[in-house]
Design a protein around this motif. Sequence first.
Motif, PDB file in Angstrom:
ATOM      1  N   ASP A 115       0.814  -1.212   0.000  1.00 39.65           N
ATOM      2  CA  ASP A 115       0.000   0.000   0.000  1.00 39.65           C
ATOM      3  C   ASP A 115       0.849   1.264   0.000  1.00 39.65           C
ATOM      4  OD1 ASP A 115      -2.345  -1.470  -0.092  1.00 39.65           O
ATOM      5  OD2 ASP A 115      -2.547  -1.530   2.085  1.00 39.65           O
ATOM      6  N   HIS A 116       2.127   1.157   0.358  1.00 43.74           N
ATOM      7  CA  HIS A 116       3.012   2.319   0.343  1.00 43.74           C
ATOM      8  C   HIS A 116       3.620   2.585  -1.031  1.00 43.74           C
ATOM      9  CE1 HIS A 116       3.771   1.630   4.911  1.00 43.74           C
ATOM     10  NE2 HIS A 116       2.639   2.272   4.693  1.00 43.74           N
ATOM     11  N   LEU A 117       3.602   1.612  -1.925  1.00 47.49           N
ATOM     12  CA  LEU A 117       4.266   1.774  -3.221  1.00 47.49           C
ATOM     13  C   LEU A 117       3.854   3.040  -3.976  1.00 47.49           C
ATOM     14  CD1 LEU A 117       4.383  -1.922  -4.473  1.00 47.49           C
ATOM     15  CD2 LEU A 117       6.318  -0.484  -3.795  1.00 47.49           C
ATOM     16  N   PRO A 118       2.563   3.355  -4.086  1.00 43.69           N
ATOM     17  CA  PRO A 118       2.210   4.574  -4.839  1.00 43.69           C
ATOM     18  C   PRO A 118       2.726   5.862  -4.197  1.00 43.69           C
ATOM     19  CG  PRO A 118       0.288   3.159  -4.561  1.00 43.69           C
ATOM     20  CD  PRO A 118       1.377   2.606  -3.684  1.00 43.69           C
ATOM     21  N   LEU A 119       3.089   5.815  -2.916  1.00 42.54           N
ATOM     22  CA  LEU A 119       3.567   7.003  -2.225  1.00 42.54           C
ATOM     23  C   LEU A 119       5.017   7.330  -2.549  1.00 42.54           C
ATOM     24  CD1 LEU A 119       1.992   6.290   1.274  1.00 42.54           C
ATOM     25  CD2 LEU A 119       1.087   7.726  -0.571  1.00 42.54           C
ATOM     26  N   TRP A 120       5.796   6.310  -2.926  1.00 40.66           N
ATOM     27  CA  TRP A 120       7.217   6.565  -3.165  1.00 40.66           C
ATOM     28  C   TRP A 120       7.745   5.973  -4.470  1.00 40.66           C
ATOM     29  CZ3 TRP A 120      11.032   2.850  -3.601  1.00 40.66           C
ATOM     30  CH2 TRP A 120      10.689   1.546  -3.203  1.00 40.66           C
ATOM     31  N   GLY A 132       7.939   5.236 -10.305  1.00 39.48           N
ATOM     32  CA  GLY A 132       8.358   4.522 -11.510  1.00 39.48           C
ATOM     33  C   GLY A 132       7.689   3.166 -11.652  1.00 39.48           C
ATOM     34  N   LEU A 133       7.046   2.695 -10.578  1.00 39.89           N
ATOM     35  CA  LEU A 133       6.371   1.397 -10.612  1.00 39.89           C
ATOM     36  C   LEU A 133       4.869   1.510 -10.392  1.00 39.89           C
ATOM     37  CD1 LEU A 133       6.469  -1.717 -10.670  1.00 39.89           C
ATOM     38  CD2 LEU A 133       6.940  -1.645  -8.208  1.00 39.89           C
ATOM     39  N   ALA A 134       4.457   2.282  -9.410  1.00 41.80           N
ATOM     40  CA  ALA A 134       3.043   2.305  -9.023  1.00 41.80           C
ATOM     41  C   ALA A 134       2.475   3.716  -9.110  1.00 41.80           C
ATOM     42  CB  ALA A 134       2.886   1.785  -7.598  1.00 41.80           C
ATOM     43  N   GLN A 135       1.387   3.843  -9.850  1.00 43.68           N
ATOM     44  CA  GLN A 135       0.755   5.160  -9.998  1.00 43.68           C
ATOM     45  C   GLN A 135      -0.638   5.217  -9.389  1.00 43.68           C
ATOM     46  OE1 GLN A 135       1.093   5.798 -14.266  1.00 43.68           O
ATOM     47  NE2 GLN A 135       2.844   7.122 -13.871  1.00 43.68           N
ATOM     48  N   ALA A 136      -1.083   4.117  -8.839  1.00 45.37           N
ATOM     49  CA  ALA A 136      -2.420   4.076  -8.258  1.00 45.37           C
ATOM     50  C   ALA A 136      -2.431   3.004  -7.165  1.00 45.37           C
ATOM     51  CB  ALA A 136      -3.461   3.755  -9.329  1.00 45.37           C
ATOM     52  N   GLU A 137      -3.562   2.885  -6.520  1.00 44.16           N
ATOM     53  CA  GLU A 137      -3.731   1.892  -5.474  1.00 44.16           C
ATOM     54  C   GLU A 137      -3.343   0.505  -5.981  1.00 44.16           C
ATOM     55  OE1 GLU A 137      -7.623   0.572  -3.163  1.00 44.16           O
ATOM     56  OE2 GLU A 137      -7.254   2.742  -3.072  1.00 44.16           O
ATOM     57  N   VAL A 138      -2.778  -0.285  -5.100  1.00 49.65           N
ATOM     58  CA  VAL A 138      -2.327  -1.628  -5.431  1.00 49.65           C
ATOM     59  C   VAL A 138      -3.419  -2.623  -5.058  1.00 49.65           C
ATOM     60  CG1 VAL A 138      -0.608  -3.386  -4.880  1.00 49.65           C
ATOM     61  CG2 VAL A 138       0.075  -0.981  -5.035  1.00 49.65           C
ATOM     62  N   SER A 139      -3.723  -3.547  -5.960  1.00 49.99           N
ATOM     63  CA  SER A 139      -4.665  -4.610  -5.610  1.00 49.99           C
ATOM     64  C   SER A 139      -3.902  -5.930  -5.533  1.00 49.99           C
ATOM     65  CB  SER A 139      -5.809  -4.688  -6.627  1.00 49.99           C
ATOM     66  OG  SER A 139      -5.317  -5.027  -7.902  1.00 49.99           O
TER      67      SER A 139
END
Length: 130
Positions: free
Chosen positions: A25-30, A33-40
């Motif tokens: 859930d932290h990926l879109p915060l930092w 280059g990988l995550a641009q939205a909420e992770v499912s």
Amino acid sequence: MQSRHVSRVIAAPFATVHDYVREPDHLPLWAEGLAQAEVSREGDDLVIASPMGQVRVRFVPPNDFGVVDHDVTMPNGVTQNNPMRVLVHPEGSEVVVSVRQLDLTDEEFERDCAQMAADLDRLAELLERS
């Protein structure tokens, strides 16, 4: 093909950095280059809207060694392994990511390395503020 190790020292304890990096859930915060939205989640896979399109990410199992390697399956079905470590550092922690050129042009490789450096800077900003 070349590889480059991109790293950033973060003034935060190892456990704090390691736990934060592993949390999907932290990926879109930092990790822009990988995550641009909420992770499912689908089983052990993370499904992520990325700059490359929808990708699937699978991290290695949790461990005490700071290993946060992860495989990213691209929209075209190709899977890339991404070595990543969180290390104990005298000033807190150091995050090291291996960026591989693979089939990228030199310009694309430089762009990916710069993106990773920016992502690690953003991670440091988040963790050093808290």
